[in-house]
Motif scaffolding. Structure first.
Motif, PDB file in Angstrom:
ATOM      1  N   MET A   1     -48.188 -41.183  53.331  1.00 47.99           N
ATOM      2  CA  MET A   1     -47.679 -39.755  54.158  1.00 47.99           C
ATOM      3  C   MET A   1     -47.014 -39.382  52.529  1.00 47.99           C
ATOM      4  O   MET A   1     -46.620 -40.077  52.308  1.00 47.99           O
ATOM      5  CB  MET A   1     -46.095 -40.013  55.239  1.00 47.99           C
ATOM      6  CG  MET A   1     -47.471 -40.136  56.756  1.00 47.99           C
ATOM      7  SD  MET A   1     -48.637 -41.831  57.194  1.00 47.99           S
ATOM      8  CE  MET A   1     -46.814 -41.867  57.382  1.00 47.99           C
ATOM      9  N   VAL A  57     -45.530 -35.291  55.842  1.00 40.49           N
ATOM     10  CA  VAL A  57     -47.553 -35.024  56.220  1.00 40.49           C
ATOM     11  C   VAL A  57     -48.842 -35.432  55.961  1.00 40.49           C
ATOM     12  O   VAL A  57     -48.525 -37.024  54.832  1.00 40.49           O
ATOM     13  CB  VAL A  57     -47.423 -33.424  55.115  1.00 40.49           C
ATOM     14  CG1 VAL A  57     -48.479 -32.961  54.859  1.00 40.49           C
ATOM     15  CG2 VAL A  57     -46.376 -32.420  55.666  1.00 40.49           C
ATOM     16  N   ALA A  58     -49.318 -35.986  56.835  1.00 39.19           N
ATOM     17  CA  ALA A  58     -50.812 -36.529  57.035  1.00 39.19           C
ATOM     18  C   ALA A  58     -51.692 -36.284  56.209  1.00 39.19           C
ATOM     19  O   ALA A  58     -51.892 -35.334  57.444  1.00 39.19           O
ATOM     20  CB  ALA A  58     -50.768 -37.456  58.351  1.00 39.19           C
ATOM     21  N   THR A  59     -52.545 -36.333  55.312  1.00 45.13           N
ATOM     22  CA  THR A  59     -53.850 -35.921  54.975  1.00 45.13           C
ATOM     23  C   THR A  59     -54.984 -36.468  55.313  1.00 45.13           C
ATOM     24  O   THR A  59     -55.077 -38.020  55.650  1.00 45.13           O
ATOM     25  CB  THR A  59     -53.333 -35.625  53.387  1.00 45.13           C
ATOM     26  OG1 THR A  59     -53.661 -37.014  52.945  1.00 45.13           O
ATOM     27  CG2 THR A  59     -52.536 -34.797  53.047  1.00 45.13           C
ATOM     28  N   SER A  62     -56.797 -38.784  58.348  1.00 47.38           N
ATOM     29  CA  SER A  62     -55.673 -39.086  59.071  1.00 47.38           C
ATOM     30  C   SER A  62     -55.135 -37.866  60.423  1.00 47.38           C
ATOM     31  O   SER A  62     -54.741 -37.747  60.767  1.00 47.38           O
ATOM     32  CB  SER A  62     -54.749 -39.877  58.732  1.00 47.38           C
ATOM     33  OG  SER A  62     -55.987 -40.735  57.725  1.00 47.38           O
ATOM     34  N   ALA A  76     -54.128 -31.926  56.536  1.00 43.35           N
ATOM     35  CA  ALA A  76     -52.845 -32.157  56.425  1.00 43.35           C
ATOM     36  C   ALA A  76     -52.149 -31.579  58.080  1.00 43.35           C
ATOM     37  O   ALA A  76     -52.513 -30.371  58.415  1.00 43.35           O
ATOM     38  CB  ALA A  76     -52.861 -31.096  55.126  1.00 43.35           C
TER      39      ALA A  76
ATOM     40  N   ILE D  42     -44.582 -42.396  51.748  1.00 40.50           N
ATOM     41  CA  ILE D  42     -44.054 -43.074  52.708  1.00 40.50           C
ATOM     42  C   ILE D  42     -45.299 -43.914  53.388  1.00 40.50           C
ATOM     43  O   ILE D  42     -46.323 -43.898  54.261  1.00 40.50           O
ATOM     44  CB  ILE D  42     -43.655 -41.636  54.004  1.00 40.50           C
ATOM     45  CG1 ILE D  42     -42.744 -40.358  52.963  1.00 40.50           C
ATOM     46  CG2 ILE D  42     -42.860 -42.967  55.714  1.00 40.50           C
ATOM     47  CD1 ILE D  42     -41.637 -41.303  52.329  1.00 40.50           C
ATOM     48  N   ARG D  64     -56.228 -46.584  58.414  1.00 38.28           N
ATOM     49  CA  ARG D  64     -55.825 -46.788  60.243  1.00 38.28           C
ATOM     50  C   ARG D  64     -56.785 -48.267  60.605  1.00 38.28           C
ATOM     51  O   ARG D  64     -56.885 -48.083  61.806  1.00 38.28           O
ATOM     52  CB  ARG D  64     -56.843 -45.136  60.842  1.00 38.28           C
ATOM     53  CG  ARG D  64     -55.694 -44.184  60.129  1.00 38.28           C
ATOM     54  CD  ARG D  64     -56.507 -43.459  60.981  1.00 38.28           C
ATOM     55  NE  ARG D  64     -57.972 -42.859  60.818  1.00 38.28           N
ATOM     56  CZ  ARG D  64     -58.811 -42.285  60.283  1.00 38.28           C
ATOM     57  NH1 ARG D  64     -57.972 -41.515  59.499  1.00 38.28           N
ATOM     58  NH2 ARG D  64     -60.236 -42.242  60.633  1.00 38.28           N
ATOM     59  N   ASP D  75     -52.088 -42.051  57.080  1.00 43.29           N
ATOM     60  CA  ASP D  75     -53.132 -42.310  55.727  1.00 43.29           C
ATOM     61  C   ASP D  75     -52.288 -42.931  54.054  1.00 43.29           C
ATOM     62  O   ASP D  75     -53.191 -43.161  53.831  1.00 43.29           O
ATOM     63  CB  ASP D  75     -52.957 -40.579  55.547  1.00 43.29           C
ATOM     64  CG  ASP D  75     -51.581 -40.061  54.654  1.00 43.29           C
ATOM     65  OD1 ASP D  75     -50.687 -41.034  54.525  1.00 43.29           O
ATOM     66  OD2 ASP D  75     -51.687 -39.347  54.488  1.00 43.29           O
TER      67      ASP D  75
END
Lengths: 100, 100, 100, 100, 100
Positions: A1, A57-59, A62, A76, D42, D64, D75
């Motif tokens: 993230m 933020v996960a991109t 995911s 995102a 992160i 994942r 992610d």
């Protein structure tokens, strides 16, 4: 993230029908000192985040693993609001920077 | 998603057979001031977008989550046309820039 | 997808057994003026493309959505040969460049 | 995977409900000489890694594939702690650098 | 896929249990003249590649499409050893470079 700050909103009427109700937020990437970088993404909010807040933020795929984004054309997602960002090695980092 | 402006079209006769009917648009990435950057992608349109319009583009596997792109070799899709792009913290951003 | 020109071929005898018969092409990325950039990828051909041709390349999991690449360790596929690349706003782009 | 060093922690109370219990670590990318680069992510920890340790980080959908991260909006995952980093060709690398 | 040269190995005892037996190799990216670039990844070997060899690396979810990497937290896999790298347009490339 990646770490980012929400700095604005994007409005769209004409969009994929699965995205009705989606809140598109502009998230600017932050560096380790929480200073804004040039990069930004438009992310869908899944945690009730608002402007000015620091978020994760996960991109990629995911970004589709939240209840709202599942099976939607979203790459995102804001999946966490940051309470505290702690770098105990900060002193070390500063030293490194002074050397360069 | 990234923010972009449609600046042209790519035509292809010889392509994957699942892509017959696909509209390949050239989308140039925009910065926070809506100025065009050098990067661009070729994206499939899923919302009836046209040249000159400002759009959102989803990439990767998320680009296959629209009705038309499902299970097709497409890694970028236009999934929203932008009506309004609002950065209330703009003043703050400008200040930041003046400092650098 | 990105825009590229095929500039060569990679030969490999020792490879994943599912890749027997795969044609690995070297595709150099193009900019908006069709000038070659430094970046390149090795992509599997799925449309009978040959050296010198301008093509579209899909990357990531989308590269596995052609009949030949399905379930194979391939992250870049040529899925279209470009006939025509049209940027009607070209004049505008040139103007922009002259300003910088 | 990329090579990184854990330099801190991010705390979040308000997050996707599937992420309760997740440990968000700040991982700074390392170069071949194990010097820290500017980039960081992160990442969720899946192997009990702690601050200061050198680790491997898997990104994208591969993040994942651990027991804890399955089906979660994550992610980047730490999936290995590095014991030893061995570049026998190091001498060659140094020579290369001296030339440039 | 990208083109790289194996320059070393990473050892890890504490790792995701599905990765027991995995061989983590350090692969440095190569440019069109086979000169090493700064970028590198840690990739899992699936074809018995060794140090010094030039290989192809598949990244992202495609890295999990080999027998060994299936369903594992791996985002980069060596899936081919390169025998020959052929750029017939090399002359043309050199000309291009002389112009810049």
């Amino acid at each position: 993230m990646f770490l980012g700050r929400i700095i604005g909103t994007v409005w769209s009427t004409k969009k994929d029908e699965n995205l009705i109700g989606a809140k598109f937020l502009i998230v600017r990437q932050l560096d380790l000192k929480l200073k804004e970088k040039d990069n930004f993404v438009i992310a869908v909010d899944s945690v009730g985040a608002g402007e000015g807040e620091i978020v994760l933020v996960a991109t990629g795929s995911s970004a589709r693993q939240t209840e709202f984004t599942k099976n939607k054309p979203v790459d995102a997602v804001i999946m966490a609001i940051v309470d505290k960002f702690d770098v105990p090695l900060k002193k070390y980092l500063q030293e490194q920077e002074n050397l360069t």
